[in-house]
Structure formats: structure tokens, C-alpha cells
Enzyme design. Structure first.
Site, PDB file in Angstrom:
ATOM      1  N   TYR A 147      -1.837   2.269 -61.810  1.00  0.00           N
ATOM      2  CA  TYR A 147      -1.382   3.261 -62.787  1.00  0.00           C
ATOM      3  C   TYR A 147      -0.895   2.539 -64.035  1.00  0.00           C
ATOM      4  O   TYR A 147      -0.054   1.655 -63.971  1.00  0.00           O
ATOM      5  CB  TYR A 147      -0.254   4.070 -62.155  1.00  0.00           C
ATOM      6  CG  TYR A 147       0.244   5.276 -62.923  1.00  0.00           C
ATOM      7  CD1 TYR A 147      -0.259   5.633 -64.167  1.00  0.00           C
ATOM      8  CD2 TYR A 147       1.229   6.086 -62.376  1.00  0.00           C
ATOM      9  CE1 TYR A 147       0.211   6.734 -64.841  1.00  0.00           C
ATOM     10  CE2 TYR A 147       1.717   7.202 -63.041  1.00  0.00           C
ATOM     11  CZ  TYR A 147       1.204   7.524 -64.278  1.00  0.00           C
ATOM     12  OH  TYR A 147       1.675   8.618 -64.950  1.00  0.00           O
ATOM     13  N   CYS A 148      -1.448   2.924 -65.203  1.00  0.00           N
ATOM     14  CA  CYS A 148      -1.000   2.405 -66.493  1.00  0.00           C
ATOM     15  C   CYS A 148      -1.109   0.876 -66.507  1.00  0.00           C
ATOM     16  O   CYS A 148      -2.167   0.322 -66.256  1.00  0.00           O
ATOM     17  CB  CYS A 148       0.410   2.901 -66.791  1.00  0.00           C
ATOM     18  SG  CYS A 148       1.046   2.488 -68.435  1.00  0.00           S
ATOM     19  N   LEU A 149      -0.020   0.197 -66.805  1.00  0.00           N
ATOM     20  CA  LEU A 149      -0.025  -1.265 -66.824  1.00  0.00           C
ATOM     21  C   LEU A 149      -0.389  -1.838 -65.464  1.00  0.00           C
ATOM     22  O   LEU A 149      -1.018  -2.900 -65.370  1.00  0.00           O
ATOM     23  CB  LEU A 149       1.350  -1.775 -67.268  1.00  0.00           C
ATOM     24  CG  LEU A 149       1.594  -3.277 -67.345  1.00  0.00           C
ATOM     25  CD1 LEU A 149       0.548  -3.970 -68.187  1.00  0.00           C
ATOM     26  CD2 LEU A 149       2.990  -3.545 -67.899  1.00  0.00           C
TER      27      LEU A 149
END
Length: 563
Positions: free
Chosen positions: A300-302
Site C-alpha cells: 500500500y502506497c510507499l
């Protein structure tokens, strides 16, 4: 596995290797950066000089602005008219006039700072953002003297709203902001309560194994790699909107990383430490719990960006322990990072690094301020009116409480991340080095599920979509309604949700974003079942649920509880 770093310097001192003059400059920059919130005063100055010098040599633009100013003044001097052409009731004067004048001034300055020939696109964007910040701050709505709604409430409540607003101000100054985690939304009590055990811990992560909820499970386990800019339980909020509980209920054996909340002691932790001690340590541990089974890894994301780095390195080194890769709102090409690009330049990163040198990392409040600056109208001034002028208590929900549970970022990792990925775009360019050699995403051969969200300002979906340019494998791209967080936490039954989905085989020609929107299947409801089908179709026949590994403590563990 120790950190790939030397002992950290004392906080407030500069790292070894800098000359005394450079060290002095960094200390000075750090002191100034404290006052600017880490923003570079140089970039704004460059933008103003670029604009004003080009405007001074653009007589045509000057004439255009003079005409626009005259038209605005003429319009404001005329009495307002109703739709039928008659003169409008002036009972709301001067409030309507002030609002119209504010809007006209804002529009004029937008015209003045954009479209000047010769001004660089970046400087134009920076200047336009600065002007927008100023006009949002001086809006008539932000003062009780010029906001009729506030005045009506003040009269109705006899000024009690202003007293309550003052109490809210004092509470916030004292650090008792009501959006902070409370008993209503408490981790381990009402949030993050899917049954599980911490089965592994190192200085950077705790790995949680969740208890099976079905007698049989898909043989391939699922590993969730959240971003360390957030706490993992966004994917395990309340039982009714917990993605982790949903997966377990669908017969998946789920593991999740819970990152440590870094302190100054972690300031020399590197990007590669997060790969080695995070993603790879989790994969190694899962291999011991569920041996000889490939892993569906989701980031998720980074965390998704780091997962893509780890997956590319694994593919390069012939490590075939992954069954698939899923990226939630995660960028792999940072050439179009959206509004965050206003914060990314050599100048900005130099000043940010100087700020981080003062306390060993980036504080959660500093990160929150950067995101708030991008959407000040919604995130600063509207709450200001409701909380301080109207005296309202915040109407909390689980996602807001999670958002207030802030984390920090280690100095070295954050600098490497911003410079290597955002500034230089090394991952997409094939220049990102792991283990002394560059990696490329096209080496990934396992199927990819990539999720973009339509209103994402952190990872715009067009940027997330670029994984289809970089990977040479089957990519299922799902575009969900909502934003960076709410679009991901989109459980079945959530009203108003929809998504598009299209699988693009790696052997076929490239599909651009516009063509994707035409070809992708439009569906109502949550995208979670679509992803669950993706996992199930790439998993083996159901088997007996695995035995839980030896436990260090119950979920949610200890790292997530650290302030």
C-alpha cells in the site's frame, strides 16, 4: 540482520564527512527550516523573480491584466441583479460584496501568475499555489466579522460558540486535540482487532499472522506491506470495514507487517534496510510458517513502491517465492507525482534535510502540515471555521482517528526516498541499485494487480497506471472511486462505491489511460471481491488451514501502539 548504517550522530549535530563550513550552513538552514516548516524560501523567491521579470517584459500581458482589472471593478460597482433582471435584495450586503471582491481578486491574481510567456512551468505552479494559499487564508468566511453564518450562530447562542471555540483552541494548543485516538477508536480495543499473533519481531517490523476463520484455505498466503508513513491498521479498522478480516473470511492465510514508529535513534536507517528487514524478512518468516508455498504480496502506497523494488530484485536474482504482486495506490514512476511535486526539488529537499538533521527525522506533524497545505480549504480553513468560530466538536470516525495517529520518518530513508524516487525517478529509469546492481521492473514476471483511486491527490491514478508501461507481465488495473485512503478502505456494502477493471496481458500492445477508460469494465460496489477473485484464480485448491506459528504476543502487537 543489523541496519546498513553507521552509528547515528547526536541530534542537532551534522553527520561526519561534512566540512566545517558545510556543517555550519546545514545548522543555519535547519534553524530557518524550523520557521518555514521545512519549505525552501529560495524556491518561492526564484518563482517570484522568474514571474516578475518576464511580466515586466510582456506589455501584452500587462494590457490584458489592466483590462481584466477594469472589467472586475466595473462589475463590482454595479448593484447585483436577480435572475429576472431586477435589482437583488441588498439584505446580505456587504457580505456578498466582500465575497465577490475576494473571488474577483483571486481570479485576477490567478490570471496574473499564469500564462506569462517564458516562466517555467514549475515556477508558475509554485506561484499559483502560493497565491491560492494567501487567498484561502484571507477569505471573508474565516472571520466572524465578515461571515454572516457565524454571526447568526453567535446571536442564536449568545456568543457561546465563541467560548466553545476558544476552549477548542486552548485544548489544541495543549495537545489534547479531540481527533487524537480515543477510547471510541482505540487500537486493540475497537480498531485492529482481527484475531492474530505477532510471530516475528526485529528492530524495524513486527509480523502478524492472523488466525484462520475457515476450516480450509487457499494454500498461498497473503502478505500485506503497508506504508511506514502510516500505521498498518488502516487495513484492519473496525470489523465491518477491515480488509484483513475480509480476506481471512474468504479463506486466505494473511500476514501483515507492522512497522516501528521511528525515533531519533533510527535516523540512519536506509531505504534498503526497509527492504531487507521489512519485506524480505517477512517473506523469509512466512516461508518457515507455510513452507514451499508462493506468496501473494500486496503493498500500500510507499509500501507498494518498496514491494515493487523487492519484487524486481527477487526476479533479477531468480528468487521465485512470489505468486503475484498487488499495488494499492502505489507509484513506481514518479515523473507525474501530482501535487506533491510542489515539494520536490533540490532546493526543497536540501532545506527539508537540514530540518531533519535537527531532530533525526521528519515528525508526523510536519508531514501532516505538508498535506494540509495542498488542500488548505478543506483541511485547514473549513475545520477552522467549524471548530474555532462555530465551536463545534469534531464528529470523529475510524478513518479520522487513524489519520491522527501519526508516524515519523527516519532522516536517511526519507532523503533517499525523495531524492532517488521523486526527484531522480531512478526506479522507472532503471538506475535504482539493490545489492550493488540496478533493478528493472520489467524483470517481474508474476501477475500484477494495481489499484488506482479516482480522487487520489497523493498517488494520482494516471501515475499509478504507469506500472503498465514498466512491467512486462499481465497487469490487472482497477480504478476505484474515492481517494487515497477512503478509496482503498471500500468494503462490500459501502454505498456509492464503484470501480473499473481491465486485465492487460504483457504480450499485447500498450493501452493508454484514455483507452483504458473506454475498454475497462464498469462495476458497481466494492473492488475488494474483484481483487479476491484475482488472488483465488491464481491460487491452488483449498487445503487445511495451517497451524499458527509460535507467538510473541497477541495482535496488534507493540510497535503500532508506540506514540
Amino acid at each position: 540482520m543489523p541496519f546498513d548504517s553507521s552509528p547515528a550522530p547526536e541530534i542537532g549535530q551534522v553527520p561526519a564527512g561534512l566540512s566545517p563550513f558545510a556543517a555550519y550552513d546545514q545548522l543555519v538552514h535547519g534553524a530557518i527550516a524550523r520557521m518555514t516548516g521545512g519549505r525552501s524560501p529560495i524556491l518561492a523567491t526564484e518563482a517570484w523573480l522568474d514571474w516578475i521579470t518576464h511580466l515586466a517584459l510582456s506589455p501584452g500581458k500587462q494590457m490584458d491584466l489592466l483590462l481584466r482589472a477594469g472589467e472586475a471593478a466595473t462589475h463590482l460597482s454595479q448593484p447585483p441583479a436577480k435572475a429576472d433582471g431586477s435589482i437583488a435584495d441588498l439584505g446580505t450586503w456587504p457580505y456578498d460584496f466582500l465575497e465577490s471582491a475576494h473571488r474577483a481578486s483571486r481570479d485576477w491574481w490567478h490570471s496574473a501568475t499564469t500564462g506569462v510567456r517564458g516562466v517555467s512551468q514549475r515556477h508558475e505552479q509554485v506561484l499559483d499555489a502560493k497565491v491560492s494559499e494567501v487567498f484561502q487564508a484571507i477569505s471573508p468566511k474565516n472571520s466572524p466579522l465578515t461571515n454572516p453564518a457565524v454571526q447568526r450562530v453567535t446571536l442564536d447562542r449568545g456568543g457561546r460558540n465563541l467560548i466553545d471555540g476558544a476552549k477548542n483552541v486552548l485544548a489544541d494548543i495543549a495537545g489534547r486535540k479531540k481527533s487524537a485516538p480515543s477510547e471510541t477508536f482505540a487500537v486493540g480495543k475497537t480498531l485492529g482487532i482481527t484475531p492474530g499473533k505477532v510471530i516475528f519481531r526485529n528492530p524495524l517490523i513486527e509480523l502478524i499472522q492472523y488466525e484462520p476463520a475457515t476450516p480450509t484455505v487457499h494454500p498461498e498466503p497473503v502478505l500485506i506491506v503497508p506504508a511506514w508513513i502510516m500505521k498498518y491498521y488502516i487495513l484492519d479498522l473496525r470489523p465491518q470495514n477491515s480488509m484483513i478480516r475480509y480476506l481471512v473470511g474468504q479463506g486466505h492465510t494473511v500476514f501483515s507487517i507492522s512497522w516501528v514508529n521511528p525515533t531519533a535513534e533510527h535516523q540512519t536507517v536506509s531505504m534498503d534496510d526497509y527492504r531487507r528487514l521489512g519485506v524480505m524478512a517477512a517473506i523469509d518468516t512466512i516461508g518457515q510458517v507455510v513452507p514451499d508455498k508462493k506468496i501473494h504480496a500486496a503493498g500500500y502506497c510507499l509500501g507498494g513502491t518498496m514491494l515493487s523494488i523487492a519484487a524486481a530484485a527477487m526476479a533479477r536474482d531468480n528468487d521465485d517465492r512470489l505468486a503475484s504482486v498487488t499495488l494499492f495506490a502505489a507509484q513506481t514512476d514518479f515523473s507525474e507525482p501530482g501535487e506533491l511535486k510542489l515539494f520536490i526539488s533540490d532546493s526543497e529537499l536540501t532545506w527539508l534535510d537540514s530540518l531533519m538533521s535537527q531532530n533525526g527525522g521528519l515528525q508526523g506533524e510536519q508531514m501532516a502540515a505538508a498535506f494540509q497545505a495542498l488542500h488548505a480549504e478543506d483541511l485547514i480553513w473549513t475545520p477552522f471555521i467549524h471548530r474555532y468560530l462555530l465551536g463545534e466538536a469534531e464528529n470523529l470516525n475510524d478513518l479520522m482517528s487513524w489519520n491522527a495517529d501519526q508516524t515519523r520518518m527516519p532522516r536517511r530513508m526519507h532523503s533517499e526516498y525523495l531524492r532517488s524516487l521523486f526527484l531522480n525517478n531512478d526506479l522507472a529509469a532503471g538506475h535504482f541499485v539493490v545489492g550493488g546492481r540496478p533493478i528493472v521492473l520489467r524483470d517481474i514476471r508474476v501477475p500484477i494487480f494495481a489499484l488506482g483511486t479516482a480522487k487520489d491527490h497523493v498517488a494520482p491514478w494516471h501515475s499509478v497506471f504507469k506500472i503498465t508501461l514498466l512491467a512486462r507481465t499481465d497487469v490487472t488495473f482497477c480504478l476505484a472511486s474515492g481517494g487515497h485512503n477512503a478509496g482503498v478502505v471500500s468494503e462490500p456494502g459501502h454505498k456509492g462505491r464503484s470501480y473499473r477493471v481491465l486485465t492487460m496481458p504483457g504480450t499485447e500492445s500498450y493501452v493508454d489511460p484514455d483507452a483504458y477508460l473506454v475498454r475497462a469494465k464498469q462495476c458497481d460496489g466494492s473492488w475488494w471481491p474483484e481483487w479476491q477473485r484475482f488472488l483465488s484464480e491464481r491460487s491452488g485448491a483449498l487445503v487445511a488451514a495451517p497451524v499458527m506459528a509460535p507467538s510473541l504476543c497477541d495482535a496488534p502487537g507493540t510497535y503500532v501502539l508506540a506514540a
